[in-house]
Design a protein around this motif. Structure first.
Motif, PDB file in Angstrom:
ATOM      1  N   GLU A 253       0.820  -1.213   0.000  1.00 44.50           N
ATOM      2  CA  GLU A 253       0.000   0.000   0.000  1.00 44.50           C
ATOM      3  C   GLU A 253       0.852   1.260   0.000  1.00 44.50           C
ATOM      4  O   GLU A 253       0.556   2.223  -0.721  1.00 44.50           O
ATOM      5  CB  GLU A 253      -0.938  -0.001   1.209  1.00 44.50           C
ATOM      6  CG  GLU A 253      -2.072   0.994   1.117  1.00 44.50           C
ATOM      7  CD  GLU A 253      -3.062   0.689   0.000  1.00 44.50           C
ATOM      8  OE1 GLU A 253      -3.926   1.547  -0.268  1.00 44.50           O
ATOM      9  OE2 GLU A 253      -2.978  -0.401  -0.617  1.00 44.50           O
ATOM     10  N   THR A 254       1.928   1.286   0.773  1.00 43.92           N
ATOM     11  CA  THR A 254       2.769   2.484   0.788  1.00 43.92           C
ATOM     12  C   THR A 254       3.512   2.649  -0.540  1.00 43.92           C
ATOM     13  O   THR A 254       3.741   3.776  -0.988  1.00 43.92           O
ATOM     14  CB  THR A 254       3.764   2.463   1.957  1.00 43.92           C
ATOM     15  OG1 THR A 254       4.514   1.240   1.937  1.00 43.92           O
ATOM     16  CG2 THR A 254       3.035   2.580   3.289  1.00 43.92           C
ATOM     17  N   SER A 255       3.854   1.549  -1.178  1.00 42.33           N
ATOM     18  CA  SER A 255       4.486   1.637  -2.507  1.00 42.33           C
ATOM     19  C   SER A 255       3.526   2.264  -3.510  1.00 42.33           C
ATOM     20  O   SER A 255       3.916   3.112  -4.327  1.00 42.33           O
ATOM     21  CB  SER A 255       4.914   0.251  -2.987  1.00 42.33           C
ATOM     22  OG  SER A 255       5.922  -0.288  -2.167  1.00 42.33           O
ATOM     23  N   ARG A 256       2.263   1.857  -3.435  1.00 38.18           N
ATOM     24  CA  ARG A 256       1.251   2.415  -4.328  1.00 38.18           C
ATOM     25  C   ARG A 256       1.067   3.908  -4.064  1.00 38.18           C
ATOM     26  O   ARG A 256       0.967   4.704  -5.000  1.00 38.18           O
ATOM     27  CB  ARG A 256      -0.070   1.673  -4.139  1.00 38.18           C
ATOM     28  CG  ARG A 256      -1.175   2.131  -5.075  1.00 38.18           C
ATOM     29  CD  ARG A 256      -2.468   1.356  -4.853  1.00 38.18           C
ATOM     30  NE  ARG A 256      -3.501   1.817  -5.763  1.00 38.18           N
ATOM     31  CZ  ARG A 256      -4.775   1.422  -5.708  1.00 38.18           C
ATOM     32  NH1 ARG A 256      -5.151   0.544  -4.792  1.00 38.18           N
ATOM     33  NH2 ARG A 256      -5.661   1.907  -6.561  1.00 38.18           N
ATOM     34  N   VAL A 257       1.048   4.294  -2.790  1.00 39.91           N
ATOM     35  CA  VAL A 257       0.879   5.709  -2.443  1.00 39.91           C
ATOM     36  C   VAL A 257       2.077   6.528  -2.931  1.00 39.91           C
ATOM     37  O   VAL A 257       1.912   7.612  -3.496  1.00 39.91           O
ATOM     38  CB  VAL A 257       0.695   5.876  -0.925  1.00 39.91           C
ATOM     39  CG1 VAL A 257       0.734   7.354  -0.541  1.00 39.91           C
ATOM     40  CG2 VAL A 257      -0.628   5.261  -0.475  1.00 39.91           C
ATOM     41  N   ARG A 258       3.293   6.022  -2.716  1.00 43.55           N
ATOM     42  CA  ARG A 258       4.481   6.770  -3.141  1.00 43.55           C
ATOM     43  C   ARG A 258       4.499   6.969  -4.650  1.00 43.55           C
ATOM     44  O   ARG A 258       4.859   8.043  -5.147  1.00 43.55           O
ATOM     45  CB  ARG A 258       5.758   6.055  -2.680  1.00 43.55           C
ATOM     46  CG  ARG A 258       6.027   6.153  -1.196  1.00 43.55           C
ATOM     47  CD  ARG A 258       7.469   5.800  -0.869  1.00 43.55           C
ATOM     48  NE  ARG A 258       7.842   4.484  -1.343  1.00 43.55           N
ATOM     49  CZ  ARG A 258       7.646   3.358  -0.672  1.00 43.55           C
ATOM     50  NH1 ARG A 258       7.063   3.387   0.519  1.00 43.55           N
ATOM     51  NH2 ARG A 258       8.031   2.200  -1.165  1.00 43.55           N
ATOM     52  N   GLN A 259       4.108   5.938  -5.395  1.00 46.32           N
ATOM     53  CA  GLN A 259       4.063   6.071  -6.843  1.00 46.32           C
ATOM     54  C   GLN A 259       3.026   7.101  -7.262  1.00 46.32           C
ATOM     55  O   GLN A 259       3.264   7.920  -8.168  1.00 46.32           O
ATOM     56  CB  GLN A 259       3.763   4.715  -7.495  1.00 46.32           C
ATOM     57  CG  GLN A 259       3.699   4.745  -9.012  1.00 46.32           C
ATOM     58  CD  GLN A 259       4.994   5.208  -9.656  1.00 46.32           C
ATOM     59  OE1 GLN A 259       6.076   5.005  -9.108  1.00 46.32           O
ATOM     60  NE2 GLN A 259       4.903   5.836 -10.830  1.00 46.32           N
TER      61      GLN A 259
ATOM     62  N   GLN B 278      -3.685  18.933  -7.330  1.00 45.05           N
ATOM     63  CA  GLN B 278      -4.528  17.793  -7.616  1.00 45.05           C
ATOM     64  C   GLN B 278      -4.231  16.700  -6.591  1.00 45.05           C
ATOM     65  O   GLN B 278      -3.108  16.598  -6.081  1.00 45.05           O
ATOM     66  CB  GLN B 278      -4.324  17.270  -9.029  1.00 45.05           C
ATOM     67  CG  GLN B 278      -2.988  16.635  -9.324  1.00 45.05           C
ATOM     68  CD  GLN B 278      -2.938  16.165 -10.766  1.00 45.05           C
ATOM     69  OE1 GLN B 278      -2.974  16.954 -11.706  1.00 45.05           O
ATOM     70  NE2 GLN B 278      -2.871  14.873 -10.950  1.00 45.05           N
ATOM     71  N   PRO B 279      -5.236  15.916  -6.245  1.00 45.36           N
ATOM     72  CA  PRO B 279      -5.045  14.866  -5.237  1.00 45.36           C
ATOM     73  C   PRO B 279      -4.300  13.675  -5.810  1.00 45.36           C
ATOM     74  O   PRO B 279      -4.105  13.565  -7.024  1.00 45.36           O
ATOM     75  CB  PRO B 279      -6.479  14.491  -4.852  1.00 45.36           C
ATOM     76  CG  PRO B 279      -7.272  14.774  -6.090  1.00 45.36           C
ATOM     77  CD  PRO B 279      -6.624  15.983  -6.717  1.00 45.36           C
ATOM     78  N   HIS B 280      -3.878  12.784  -4.927  1.00 42.76           N
ATOM     79  CA  HIS B 280      -3.270  11.528  -5.365  1.00 42.76           C
ATOM     80  C   HIS B 280      -3.956  10.374  -4.654  1.00 42.76           C
ATOM     81  O   HIS B 280      -4.677  10.569  -3.664  1.00 42.76           O
ATOM     82  CB  HIS B 280      -1.770  11.515  -5.066  1.00 42.76           C
ATOM     83  CG  HIS B 280      -1.440  11.582  -3.600  1.00 42.76           C
ATOM     84  ND1 HIS B 280      -1.441  10.474  -2.777  1.00 42.76           N
ATOM     85  CD2 HIS B 280      -1.087  12.623  -2.814  1.00 42.76           C
ATOM     86  CE1 HIS B 280      -1.109  10.838  -1.557  1.00 42.76           C
ATOM     87  NE2 HIS B 280      -0.889  12.135  -1.548  1.00 42.76           N
ATOM     88  N   TYR B 281      -3.738   9.169  -5.147  1.00 46.19           N
ATOM     89  CA  TYR B 281      -4.357   8.004  -4.514  1.00 46.19           C
ATOM     90  C   TYR B 281      -3.863   7.831  -3.078  1.00 46.19           C
ATOM     91  O   TYR B 281      -2.676   7.987  -2.780  1.00 46.19           O
ATOM     92  CB  TYR B 281      -4.040   6.718  -5.285  1.00 46.19           C
ATOM     93  CG  TYR B 281      -4.392   5.498  -4.449  1.00 46.19           C
ATOM     94  CD1 TYR B 281      -5.707   5.083  -4.324  1.00 46.19           C
ATOM     95  CD2 TYR B 281      -3.410   4.822  -3.710  1.00 46.19           C
ATOM     96  CE1 TYR B 281      -6.049   4.013  -3.500  1.00 46.19           C
ATOM     97  CE2 TYR B 281      -3.739   3.758  -2.896  1.00 46.19           C
ATOM     98  CZ  TYR B 281      -5.062   3.359  -2.793  1.00 46.19           C
ATOM     99  OH  TYR B 281      -5.385   2.314  -1.966  1.00 46.19           O
ATOM    100  N   ALA B 282      -4.775   7.498  -2.203  1.00 45.97           N
ATOM    101  CA  ALA B 282      -4.452   7.093  -0.834  1.00 45.97           C
ATOM    102  C   ALA B 282      -5.647   6.294  -0.321  1.00 45.97           C
ATOM    103  O   ALA B 282      -6.787   6.558  -0.712  1.00 45.97           O
ATOM    104  CB  ALA B 282      -4.195   8.303   0.060  1.00 45.97           C
TER     105      ALA B 282
END
Length: 289
Positions: free
Chosen positions: A98-104, A172-176
């Protein structure tokens, strides 16, 4: 018993190094904490544990207790909610994924924002990368530093209040993940979750009690209420809810080095709260210096 505690105060449970958006390396940060008179600190870089090893090595030599942690990006619709996670297993598959996805997602968002800003201000992605360290979680603070370096803002705070403000047209927002899901992930990794600075938007935007109750049921440990950005009227309401739901209250600086005016130890956490946190954390252990 208090006499059995292996840590000492003052206790600051929210700091950032250059692994995310602080201006000091993990080692420099620990040394700064010791120089500021802290007895215990937590390293809570955004969505990353990459600074834990370096910080732990320095903490052992400086005689300061380190609480390994992270500030986990979460989101409710377009509203950013940060979750402080302590003493979790950094190798847990769920939290790593999950943190890898957020960082990307943060990286892609940053690149898109720079492209938008660049159309009006001439800022480039290379300008932003010049403000980061290897393996850092690139984010808006680095864009702010690049704007300062290029002369488009005087300070990081001015950049956030102007060009990087959400209504300036570049944000703009990002995935979290949703906070509920993030709490479940942290608890599954043996960690202890605390909502960071939850009263920054005023009493009308305090977490609704119904939502807070669900977060408590999922394993929420506490609320970071002693923080310079929490608004007094909203903080008072959350103190009431914390008492009602048996939540612990923490206090922290949210120190970023020269990146923010926050100073180490300006808000601190009570020893009994840290003791309860340590008793609940099973994924990793404090580093006792």
């Amino acid at each position: 018993m208090a006499g059995e505690r292996r840590f000492r105060g003052p206790i600051d449970l929210h700091t950032h190094s250059s692994v995310s958006d602080g201006t000091e390396t993990p080692s420099q940060l620990v040394r700064a904490a010791a120089a500021a008179g802290l007895g215990t600190m937590a390293l809570t870089d955004h969505d990353s544990t990459a600074g834990w090893f370096e910080a732990a090595a320095t903490a052992r030599t400086m005689g300061i207790t380190l609480i390994p942690g992270m500030e986990f990006s979460t989101r409710i619709s377009f509203l950013s909610v940060h979750l402080l996670a302590y003493l979790f297993d950094p190798s847990d598959a769920g939290i790593v994924a999950e943190t890898s996805r957020v960082r990307q997602a943060r990286l892609v968002r940053a690149e898109q924002m720079v492209e938008r800003i660049g159309a009006d201000y001439g800022l480039t992605w290379e300008d932003v990368l010049a403000q980061t360290t290897p393996d850092a979680t690139v984010g808006r603070p680095h864009i702010a530093d690049a704007l300062v370096a290029r002369g488009f803002a005087l300070t990081r705070s001015e950049a956030f209040a102007g060009i990087l403000h959400w209504d300036a047209g570049y944000y703009q927002p990002h995935y979290a993940p949703d906070p509920l899901r993030a709490i479940e992930i942290v608890r599954a990794a043996g960690g202890v979750p605390v909502i960071a600075h939850p009263a920054t938007r005023g009493v009308d935007d305090v977490i609704p009690e119904s939502r807070l109750a669900r977060l408590v049921d999922a394993g929420l440990f506490g609320l970071e209420l002693e923080h310079r950005e929490n608004r007094p009227e909203a903080k008072a309401r959350l103190y009431e809810l914390a008492e009602k739901y048996g939540l612990h209250v923490t206090g922290s600086s949210d120190y970023h080095g020269e990146g923010k005016p926050n100073r180490l130890g300006e808000n601190t956490t009570a020893p009994e709260v840290l003791e309860a946190l340590i008793n609940e954390g099973t994924g990793s252990a404090p580093i006792y210096g």
